[in-house]
Design a protein around this motif. Structure first.
Motif, mmCIF file in Angstrom:
data_model
loop_
_atom_site.group_PDB
_atom_site.id
_atom_site.type_symbol
_atom_site.label_atom_id
_atom_site.label_comp_id
_atom_site.label_asym_id
_atom_site.label_seq_id
_atom_site.Cartn_x
_atom_site.Cartn_y
_atom_site.Cartn_z
ATOM 1 N N GLY B 114 0.811 -1.197 0.000
ATOM 2 C CA GLY B 114 0.000 0.000 0.000
ATOM 3 C C GLY B 114 0.844 1.247 0.000
ATOM 4 O O GLY B 114 2.032 1.236 -0.337
ATOM 5 N N ALA B 127 0.449 14.187 -8.578
ATOM 6 C CA ALA B 127 -0.714 14.036 -9.457
ATOM 7 C C ALA B 127 -0.667 12.735 -10.238
ATOM 8 O O ALA B 127 -1.681 12.223 -10.673
ATOM 9 N N ARG B 128 0.533 12.182 -10.434
ATOM 10 C CA ARG B 128 0.643 10.959 -11.214
ATOM 11 C C ARG B 128 0.038 9.780 -10.488
ATOM 12 O O ARG B 128 -0.034 9.749 -9.278
ATOM 13 N N ARG B 130 -2.996 8.631 -10.650
ATOM 14 C CA ARG B 130 -4.352 8.811 -10.168
ATOM 15 C C ARG B 130 -5.060 7.464 -10.228
ATOM 16 O O ARG B 130 -5.221 6.889 -11.282
ATOM 17 N N ALA B 131 -5.393 6.964 -9.090
ATOM 18 C CA ALA B 131 -5.953 5.622 -9.066
ATOM 19 C C ALA B 131 -7.194 5.621 -8.214
ATOM 20 O O ALA B 131 -7.350 6.449 -7.315
ATOM 21 N N PRO B 132 -8.111 4.721 -8.494
ATOM 22 C CA PRO B 132 -9.357 4.707 -7.721
ATOM 23 C C PRO B 132 -9.107 4.186 -6.315
ATOM 24 O O PRO B 132 -8.116 3.504 -6.054
ATOM 25 N N ALA B 135 -5.683 4.099 -4.102
ATOM 26 C CA ALA B 135 -4.582 3.161 -4.290
ATOM 27 C C ALA B 135 -3.273 3.925 -4.305
ATOM 28 O O ALA B 135 -3.260 5.129 -4.550
ATOM 29 N N PRO B 136 -2.175 3.235 -4.067
ATOM 30 C CA PRO B 136 -0.890 3.921 -3.970
ATOM 31 C C PRO B 136 -0.543 4.632 -5.269
ATOM 32 O O PRO B 136 -0.807 4.127 -6.354
#
Lengths: 874, 405
Positions: B114, B127-128, B130-132, B135-136
């Protein structure tokens, strides 16, 4: 965003765009739809049906080979089966599938509403469907081709294959290439001209790069196949001698031309998968792709190298050793860009975060492993002495299935599991997916890993049976078991796809946490793709959270672009490199004409099997279709009502600097608030190289130009091998003045450009009359060329069936004449449209395209004439 | 249905023994490696199922058409090249695949740990990634410098390592190619082989006789083989004796060479698809001791003998009556290409070990079946089925069985 009227505006925008972009309903609508997502999906679904059919053939072949001397298939049936299996997988499954995937995804990935030529898209699909259906009808009615997908003459000549099977193959595969080529031009022009503002080439997703390079390769490789199957068709149908040794032809010419297409074709099939994997690994690893630039450059390098390695299919022909070593080295070079891909993927995973592996990820990893294995056997095959031993054995079959199943089908499955939620709005079932993967993986390796060994032990390929006692029995039995597992996996996938499409778990717009633009819209996307054309400021816009769909920081002209305009289908036109906005393309509405044209063209192609006279009939019907297709409809009406605006627009087109391009940086002026959108400041009429139409014609010329150059190369190839040249059969020609007629006719054709060019120039400057006279004058001169050429050829003491010399001579004359006839028809049509004021000083791009093509026809005719003059010297 | 006939013959097949008898493995040149060739090359050596899975690529030295069962120095050189390339690329690809799996293991661990191991801030690009569901994000290596370093490594490893390997492999491969392509010595004998659908015409221009589907060569001599085709493209391949294969192309003559260290029978097969019966177009090379070969050639100079028994004389009549003679000559003389016949010359029929280009053993039984219904044995063969009265067939067989030079 804070504007309270925003939701209401969005709702109105959605309603208007939905109305404009809705595919027509009903049965009739089915035949007229042109939306890229409709066409792309049709491509993929149809191609998958062909995949299943070819898979059934594969299982039948494996069953026949389970044990020595089985009688599951007769030798005739087996030979037809492997021919159909290869041809179907290559031409009816992989290529259409990846093209369909490209057609579906590219506008979503580059922020466009549609592709450059929607009707051409639909046309390409109908051609593909018709060709596929006819090929299988021929097969099922006992006229299947039976000499392999590579169809080497002289085996495929009329003397040894008198039946219609090879005719069907030659004619339908050529017909099918028309589909591949129009899709390629479509993709190239769309990627070059319709990217969203700010999507400069260095921000282009790898998948788009891969499809783009693939399409370019199709443009330059397919002409070789078209040329060579045209020659074979002529040999079979009208009795030319391109491949007939006894009359100056050479069967090896076929092999050179075929593999000049065939090897790039391997990479044409491979690259889209490489691109897809390079998209989905970064998504699942939650980090950007490692080495984006090297990966893209490697795609380009492979694309270029693949044109220089075709001889490695021909090591056993007895060619000079020096040449073989050169091609050996060139073939091995391809390892380096491949290694860069593989390392980029490994680095991406290594330094990323992975969730438990899902099916898409499993297929990706399976792909990488199998691609490595197929690659190392590829290195072995590049070695001349090893190749001399294993060439045309089962080892080769194993090798290319590692590259084509491991390297193409696996990534296709990975891509399908990945993009299925985007296309359908539902996930594929994971549990079934895992079963599918493991069955397919185990089955695949059981079938093909063992096949390497079968080949090493000496079993040739393309054999319907073998004798016992050679040590091949057990390996073959295991291979068959593997094939059955693969079949089971495919059936499971079919079931999964059908079930999940209707009842799968619903997916959001961005179910994977994706990086690229397609995840910024809904799943499935609305017919207009994006409510507002996005402005791109990053390589991975969605992951960077930088997709600006809302009013913030959007320049006013971008806002205009997004609104619907009086029921018009529009998308952006941007510059080739930096994607600066140039204008708005008016796109055509749905139309039944692409379907009609495809049907008409099939008459020309299929008719050739019965009588060559059906070819002109089909071509005339095709011309009728093209007139209907291009007859100005709603778009033209719009043009007239907005006469002044258009003229203004054309000014802007010539100096795009007048539009205010704030650059893809953030922080430019905020959008205009509410109220009516301001009058268009981006032009509708784009001219010259700003226009996608001109680019389209340029790539048509690239295709035909490649064909011409290959024909000239073939001419000299045959000439080198024949002594004396011209041969004794044809030297009865009248001496002395034989150069006068060709010279005068070429002069007429050359002159024909002048009045047309002058007329177009005058139209650009606002005067219509010179064109109204210039066009007929040019056509008259071109007609004069036809008459003189007819006279010249009527005086030939030999025909095309006298000798390969005559075959070349008459084919070149016929090719040039056909193109001048096309000019006559197209020029006449352009004249009518000018008369009807469709073309006017504010709209003349079509005429520019015509002029460009005219120049090409003249140049091609001169090239052929020069070849005849130089080559004809004794 | 069609396969039924040949399947019935399977047991008969394995009875064929090498026609030249057991060979004495005698050293004839300094380079020869003694090998046991006394076993019948046709005896099926089935791979052991258990060993096969483990030693998939290592256990493949069975079978008389195997490229890893080389029978002369050049073929052995190619065989060594095969093992070398298998070993080297095998190690390389295992390394790469190992790295891939290790990468997956690490990424999985990181994914499972995690966000706490390397927070989003670590990379400086929050900003990179971007996960739902939180998430890490911001994996290791997502900062600009780290990515540049990464690119360099990829270029270095991906460019340099394969390049080094390929240069080495290419040099070895080219050297092997140049060493095996030319004949290893002055050819003592030239054989001209012409591919027909679906059999092999074998001409010995010196002293000038023709046979079919069997090439007899003396042991320890370099044989030049000139190949061409009468109809479509075929390919000539005797993996144990030649450096690979060479295509037989109508209108062209290609050359390859053969060399047998030891007496024995070596199998070859057509490897370019040539039509419906490509599968059963095989040939045999019989390497004989020099004196046996001499004796074998010598008898071919004799004039053709007329049949002696009454049955054979009647058989000759049948031979003409039913049309055998329109495709088969019985004189052992080479014919110019323009006058070539559809079927092989039958002068030395009884010397041949097989019928139909190795499709079935040459016995009286087999011959009878072959004449009456060749398509049940080799579907698509150009020889037509022939209806014969019982006694005519017997007479014809008597005649054919009298055919030896």
């Amino acid at each position: 965003m804070s504007d309270p009227r925003e939701p209401e505006r969005e709702r109105r925008l959605h309603q208007e765009l939905s109305r404009i972009w809705a595919p027509p309903p009903g049965i009739l609508g089915f035949f007229t739809a042109v939306n890229h997502r409709v066409v792309g999906l049709r491509f993929m679904v149809t191609a998958f049906v062909f995949f299943l059919l070819a898979g059934i053939l594969a299982v039948a072949m494996r069953l026949q080979l389970t044990l020595p001397l089985l009688g599951v298939l007769s030798p005739e049936a087996y030979n037809q089966a492997f021919t159909m299996h290869g041809s179907t997988m290559m031409f009816l499954f992989v290529l259409p599938f990846v093209e369909g995937l490209g057609i579906y995804l590219i506008p979503l990935l580059i922020g466009a509403r549609e592709m450059a030529f929607p009707r051409l898209n639909a046309f390409g699909y109908w051609v593909f469907l018709l060709a596929g259906i006819f090929l299988f009808l021929a097969y099922l009615t006992g006229h299947g081709p039976d000499s392999g997908w590579y169809n080497y003459p002289p085996l495929t000549g009329r003397a040894f294959r008198p039946g219609a099977g090879i005719d069907f193959w030659v004619v339908l595969i050529t017909f099918l290439e028309v589909s591949a080529l129009v899709a390629a031009v479509e993709i190239v022009v769309t990627v070059l001209k319709h990217r969203a503002p700010g999507l400069s080439l260095d921000r282009l997703p790898v998948f788009v790069w891969a499809i783009f390079i693939t399409a370019l390769m199709i443009v330059f490789a397919m002409p070789a196949l078209i040329l060579t199957s045209l020659m074979l068709g002529l040999d079979r149908i009208v009795g030319t001698h391109f491949f007939n040794v006894a009359a100056g032809g050479d069967p090896l010419l076929w092999q050179h031309l075929f593999w000049f297409f065939g090897h790039p074709d391997v990479y044409i099939m491979l690259l889209p998968g490489v691109g897809a994997i390079s998209m989905l690994l970064p998504t699942f690893a939650r980090r950007p792709l490692a080495a984006y630039l090297p990966v893209v450059v490697s795609l380009l390098v492979v694309g270029i190298l693949s044109f220089g390695v075709w001889v490695h299919h021909m090591y056993t022909l007895g060619l000079a050793m020096v040449g073989l070593n050169f091609f050996s080295a060139a073939s091995m070079l391809i390892t380096i860009p491949s290694a860069i891909w593989i390392l980029a993927w490994i680095f991406t995973i290594w330094r990323g975060h992975l969730e438990p592996l899902n099916t898409s990820m499993l297929f990706s990893l399976g792909f990488i492993v199998l691609f490595i294995l197929g690659g190392i056997t590829g290195i072995m095959l590049a070695s001349v002495p090893l190749n001399w031993q294993v060439h045309d054995t089962q080892f080769i079959v194993a090798h290319f299935h590692y590259t084509l199943v491991g390297g193409v089908v696996f990534p296709i499955f990975a891509a399908v599991y990945y993009w299925f939620p985007k296309v359908t709005g539902r996930f594929l079932d994971e549990r079934l997916g895992r079963w599918h993967f493991w069955l397919f993986l185990v089955g695949f390796n059981a079938t093909f890993l063992l096949m390497h060994q079968t080949g090493i032990q000496g079993m040739p390929r393309r054999v319907y049976t073998y004798l016992p006692g050679l040590g091949w029995d057990f390996l073959n039995a295991l291979s068959t078991a593997g094939a059955l597992l693969m079949g089971a996996g495919s059936v499971l996938f079919l079931w999964n796809a059908v079930r999940s499409w209707r009842r799968g778990v619903p997916a959001t717009g961005d179910p994977w946490g994706g990086a690229s633009l397609e995840w910024a819209t809904t799943s499935p996307p609305e017919n207009y793709n994006f409510l507002r054309i996005p402005l791109i400021t990053a390589l991975e816009p969605v992951r960077a959270g930088k997709v600006q769909e809302r009013g913030l920081a959007r320049p006013p002209w971008l806002e205009e672009l997004t609104e619907g305009h009086g029921g018009r289908r529009e998308t952006t036109v941007t510059t080739v490199l930096a994607a600066e906005p140039q204008g708005r393309a008016d796109l055509p509405m749905p139309s039944p004409w692409p379907f009609w044209t495809a049907m008409a063209l099939s008459v020309a192609f299929l008719g050739a099997i019965w009588t060559p006279w059906l070819v002109p009939v089909g071509l005339v019907l095709t011309f009728v279709g093209l007139v209907g297709w291009h007859w100005p409809g709603q778009e033209a009406a719009r043009g007239r009502t907005e006469g002044s605006g258009v003229a203004e627009g054309s000014d802007v087109a010539e100096s795009p600097g007048t539009t205010t391009w704030p650059g893809p940086k953030e922080g430019s002026a905020p959008a205009k608030g509410a109220g009516r959108p301001p009058p268009p400041s981006l032009p509708h009429q784009l001219t010259g190289w700003a226009s996608p139409i001109v680019w389209g014609v340029a790539f048509l010329i690239a295709i035909e130009g490649t064909l011409l150059l290959l024909f000239v190369a073939s001419y000299f190839y045959l000439r080198m091998g024949t002594d004396p040249w011209p041969p004794a059969q044809v030297t009865a020609e009248a001496p002395g003045m034989e150069w006068v007629l060709p010279l005068v006719s070429q002069l007429l054709l050359l002159l024909s450009i002048v009045p047309v060019a002058a007329g177009v120039r005058a139209l650009v400057r606002g005067r219509r009359r010179p064109l109204l006279f210039g066009l007929p004058a040019g056509l008259l001169l071109a007609a004069g060329y036809l008459v003189l050429k007819g006279w010249e050829y009527a005086g030939r003491p030999y025909r095309w069936d006298a000798h390969a010399y005559g075959s070349l001579d008459w084919t070149m004359g016929g090719y040039a004449a056909l193109h001048v006839m096309i000019l006559l028809l197209a020029g006449g049509f352009a004249w009518v449209l000018t008369l009807r004021r469709h073309f006017h000083p504010g709209r003349y791009t079509g005429l520019q395209a015509l002029l460009l093509y005219w120049l090409f026809v003249v140049a091609g005719s001169l090239l052929f004439q020069a070849t005849q003059f130089i080559g004809g010297q004794g | 249905m069609i396969g039924k006939g040949p399947r019935a013959r399977r047991t008969g097949w394995t009875r064929i023994m090498p026609g030249t008898g057991p060979a004495a493995p005698g050293p004839e040149g300094g380079t020869h490696r003694p090998r046991d060739r006394s076993a019948a090359p046709h005896r099926p050596r089935a791979p052991h199922p258990a060993g096969l899975v483990v030693l998939l690529f290592l256990g493949g030295c069975a079978g008389s058409q195997s490229m890893v069962d080389a029978a002369n120095p050049a073929a052995r050189q190619v065989e060594s090249l095969w093992w070398l390339s298998l070993l080297s690329t095998g190690i390389l690809s295992l390394l790469v695949i190992g790295a891939l799996f290790e990468g997956v293991r690490r990424a999985r661990r990181r994914g499972a740990e995690g966000a706490d191991a390397e927070g989003p801030g670590a990379a400086g690009h929050g900003a990179r990634g971007r996960a739902p569901e939180g998430a890490p994000t911001g994996a290791k290596g997502s900062s600009a410098e780290a990515r540049t370093r990464e690119d360099r490594w990829i270029l270095l490893l991906g460019g340099l390592l394969p390049a080094l390997f390929l240069v080495g492999f290419l040099i070895v491969s080219v050297r092997v190619g140049q060493s095996v392509a030319p004949p290893p010595g002055e050819p003592a004998l030239t054989v001209e082989v012409t591919g027909h659908k679906f059999w092999w015409e074998v001409v010995y221009p010196e002293p000038g006789f023709v046979t079919a589907n069997e090439i007899r060569i003396p042991v320890g001599e370099v044989i030049r083989v000139r190949v061409t085709a009468a109809d479509v493209i075929h390919s000539f391949w005797v993996p144990q004796l030649s450096p690979g294969k060479v295509d037989m192309i109508p209108g062209r003559t290609n050359e390859i060479w053969m060399y047998a260290e030891e007496a024995g029978t070596y199998r070859g097969q057509c490897t370019e698809f040539c039509g419906v019966q490509h599968a059963l177009m095989s040939l045999e090379v019989v390497a004989m001791e020099a004196e046996n070969f001499e004796a074998w050639t010598e008898v071919r100079g004799r004039p053709v003998q007329a049949p002696r028994t009454a049955e054979a004389v009647r058989g000759l009549e049948v031979f003409f009556e039913v049309g055998c003679a329109s495709c088969h000559a019985v004189d052992g003389r080479p014919r110019p290409a323009a006058a070539s016949l559809a079927g092989p010359d039958l002068l030395d029929l009884m010397e041949r070990r097989t019928l139909g280009a190795l499709t079935l053993p040459n016995t009286r039984d087999g011959l009878a079946q072959w004449i009456v219904n060749p398509h049940s044995l080799k579907p698509g063969v150009r020889m037509p089925a022939t209806r014969l009265e019982e006694e005519d067939l017997e007479a014809l067989l008597d005649y054919l069985e009298s055919l030896r030079p």
